[in-house]
Design a protein around this motif. Sequence first.
Motif, PDB file in Angstrom:
ATOM      1  N   ALA A   3       0.843  -1.192   0.000  1.00  0.00           N
ATOM      2  CA  ALA A   3       0.000   0.000   0.000  1.00  0.00           C
ATOM      3  C   ALA A   3       0.876   1.239   0.000  1.00  0.00           C
ATOM      4  CB  ALA A   3      -0.892  -0.005   1.228  1.00  0.00           C
ATOM      5  N   GLY A   4       0.466   2.265  -0.703  1.00  0.00           N
ATOM      6  CA  GLY A   4       1.184   3.530  -0.668  1.00  0.00           C
ATOM      7  C   GLY A   4       2.354   3.603  -1.620  1.00  0.00           C
ATOM      8  N   ASP A   5       2.406   2.712  -2.620  1.00  0.00           N
ATOM      9  CA  ASP A   5       3.495   2.738  -3.584  1.00  0.00           C
ATOM     10  C   ASP A   5       3.077   3.510  -4.825  1.00  0.00           C
ATOM     11  OD1 ASP A   5       4.923   1.015  -1.968  1.00  0.00           O
ATOM     12  OD2 ASP A   5       4.079  -0.757  -2.935  1.00  0.00           O
ATOM     13  N   SER A   6       4.092   3.997  -5.565  1.00  0.00           N
ATOM     14  CA  SER A   6       3.857   4.387  -6.946  1.00  0.00           C
ATOM     15  C   SER A   6       4.074   3.133  -7.773  1.00  0.00           C
ATOM     16  CB  SER A   6       4.853   5.462  -7.381  1.00  0.00           C
ATOM     17  OG  SER A   6       4.493   6.696  -6.815  1.00  0.00           O
ATOM     18  N   VAL A   7       3.194   2.853  -8.697  1.00  0.00           N
ATOM     19  CA  VAL A   7       3.345   1.643  -9.508  1.00  0.00           C
ATOM     20  C   VAL A   7       3.356   2.012 -10.983  1.00  0.00           C
ATOM     21  CG1 VAL A   7       2.238   0.160  -7.788  1.00  0.00           C
ATOM     22  CG2 VAL A   7       0.847   1.190  -9.595  1.00  0.00           C
ATOM     23  N   ASN A   8       4.109   1.234 -11.743  1.00  0.00           N
ATOM     24  CA  ASN A   8       4.122   1.446 -13.183  1.00  0.00           C
ATOM     25  C   ASN A   8       2.776   1.059 -13.770  1.00  0.00           C
ATOM     26  OD1 ASN A   8       6.787   2.289 -13.178  1.00  0.00           O
ATOM     27  ND2 ASN A   8       7.569   0.197 -13.389  1.00  0.00           N
ATOM     28  N   GLU A  52       3.521   6.193 -14.198  1.00  0.00           N
ATOM     29  CA  GLU A  52       3.219   5.570 -12.913  1.00  0.00           C
ATOM     30  C   GLU A  52       1.965   6.194 -12.312  1.00  0.00           C
ATOM     31  OE1 GLU A  52       6.777   6.095 -10.683  1.00  0.00           O
ATOM     32  OE2 GLU A  52       6.664   8.274 -10.714  1.00  0.00           O
ATOM     33  N   LEU A  53       1.336   5.383 -11.460  1.00  0.00           N
ATOM     34  CA  LEU A  53       0.189   5.832 -10.667  1.00  0.00           C
ATOM     35  C   LEU A  53       0.715   6.104  -9.267  1.00  0.00           C
ATOM     36  CD1 LEU A  53      -2.866   6.121  -9.929  1.00  0.00           C
ATOM     37  CD2 LEU A  53      -2.907   3.633  -9.630  1.00  0.00           C
ATOM     38  N   THR A  54       0.588   7.352  -8.812  1.00  0.00           N
ATOM     39  CA  THR A  54       1.173   7.710  -7.509  1.00  0.00           C
ATOM     40  C   THR A  54       0.188   7.504  -6.360  1.00  0.00           C
ATOM     41  OG1 THR A  54       0.492  10.015  -7.698  1.00  0.00           O
ATOM     42  CG2 THR A  54       2.647   9.438  -8.601  1.00  0.00           C
ATOM     43  N   ALA A  55      -1.054   7.161  -6.688  1.00  0.00           N
ATOM     44  CA  ALA A  55      -2.072   7.022  -5.633  1.00  0.00           C
ATOM     45  C   ALA A  55      -2.365   5.563  -5.310  1.00  0.00           C
ATOM     46  CB  ALA A  55      -3.361   7.719  -6.061  1.00  0.00           C
ATOM     47  N   TYR A  56      -1.506   4.633  -5.787  1.00  0.00           N
ATOM     48  CA  TYR A  56      -1.787   3.226  -5.489  1.00  0.00           C
ATOM     49  C   TYR A  56      -1.727   3.012  -3.978  1.00  0.00           C
ATOM     50  CZ  TYR A  56      -2.097  -1.766  -5.882  1.00  0.00           C
ATOM     51  OH  TYR A  56      -2.535  -3.066  -5.769  1.00  0.00           O
ATOM     52  N   GLY A  57      -2.830   2.512  -3.420  1.00  0.00           N
ATOM     53  CA  GLY A  57      -2.847   2.221  -1.986  1.00  0.00           C
ATOM     54  C   GLY A  57      -3.027   3.442  -1.109  1.00  0.00           C
ATOM     55  N   ARG A  58      -3.236   4.602  -1.703  1.00  0.00           N
ATOM     56  CA  ARG A  58      -3.468   5.818  -0.903  1.00  0.00           C
ATOM     57  C   ARG A  58      -4.895   6.257  -1.129  1.00  0.00           C
ATOM     58  NH1 ARG A  58       1.795   9.410  -0.621  1.00  0.00           N
ATOM     59  NH2 ARG A  58       3.342   7.801  -0.950  1.00  0.00           N
ATOM     60  N   SER A  59      -5.713   6.020  -0.143  1.00  0.00           N
ATOM     61  CA  SER A  59      -7.139   6.239  -0.366  1.00  0.00           C
ATOM     62  C   SER A  59      -7.726   7.018   0.791  1.00  0.00           C
ATOM     63  CB  SER A  59      -7.833   4.896  -0.553  1.00  0.00           C
ATOM     64  OG  SER A  59      -7.192   3.894   0.194  1.00  0.00           O
TER      65      SER A  59
END
Length: 364
Positions: A3-8, A52-59
């Motif tokens: 959670a909270g990662d930037s993902v490709n 990248e998506l910078t909101a992965y796991g940040r909700s």
Amino acid sequence: MGAGDSVNVGYWTRLGDGRIECRLCPRLCKMRAGQRGLCFVRRAREDGEGMELTAYGRSTGFCVDPIEKKPLNHFLPGSSVLSFGTAGCNLACAFCQNWDISKSREVERLSAHAAPETIARAAERLGCASVAYTYNDPVIFMEYALDVAAACRTLGVKNVAVTAGFVCEEPRKRLFAGMDAANVDLKAFTERFYSKRCAGALEPVLDTLKYLVHETDVWTEITTLLIPGENDSDDEIEALTQWVARELKRDVPLHFTAFHPDYHMLETAPTPLPTLQRARSIAIKNGLHHAYVGNVRDPAREATLCGNCGARCIGRDRYEITEYRLDASGRCLACGSRMAGVFAAKPGTWGSRRLPVDIERYAA
Ligand code: SF4
């Protein structure tokens, strides 16, 4: 993936001048290395080698709501839904009713870190029939939404997209393959409104609606927020409702909801109740079976009527179910016709409660 990662992420191409063009939504943002798109949560990688998506796991905004609040009136009525969103949005609506989330650059930093399994576990333990990807738009955080959706499915929890439907064709298929229901905002019925008030376009939204209704099993309802003097003329509502009847299906529910002054439209008056009632009458005249008013109290026009015999099958007072006259297989008790939608053997009993949730309590 934590959670909270930037993902490709995918859905991009490299342009001749070296910039990255995002192909997720029709905005087609063009970015140099490190730049963010309009939605804020997708950006070109610093090394220029993709996006990248910078909101992965940040909700943010975790809350248990009645499903009727999404609004969905024909999808597991009376059940509860765990709602959340992320920062950002791929439209820029002047009348945004969630601008504190969709437009805040701080939200991403301040959001809770929530792994997909954590959200699914929370929904199951809280007795929610579904999880809703809402407040901003799951299109922009699609990879995260789909991982949450997969975790939910393993626990028997359903998935609901609350979306503007502004998405390109290939990602559209991928996003909705993970969803069981959708409420699509049809913000108006003119390109002019979409361009001037949302910095978007109408046609891709209509394509999303046609795709959902004709090519998927995703239960679909539509919401149009009526804004005085902007999108509430008889002509526009005639055109919109005739299109739904002609190009979609007559039993696709349509919600006309009331605008409240917000964001960049503080000078515009709230929508009067008669405007919503007039819009609903036009929809019914044009053959739609299920047209509702919303964001107001009007029980006669919040009720679900049988599309065949007209009997009142579900009574509502805002988000509260007051009457339920469908059998265990979702058929009208008066005439036996199947009601359009997804129904459990019995209605849920969540009522109109709103329960904020501390998601971190559900982490493994
Ligand atoms: S998803 Fe975001 S980055 Fe991609 S085109 Fe749309 S607004 Fe731009």
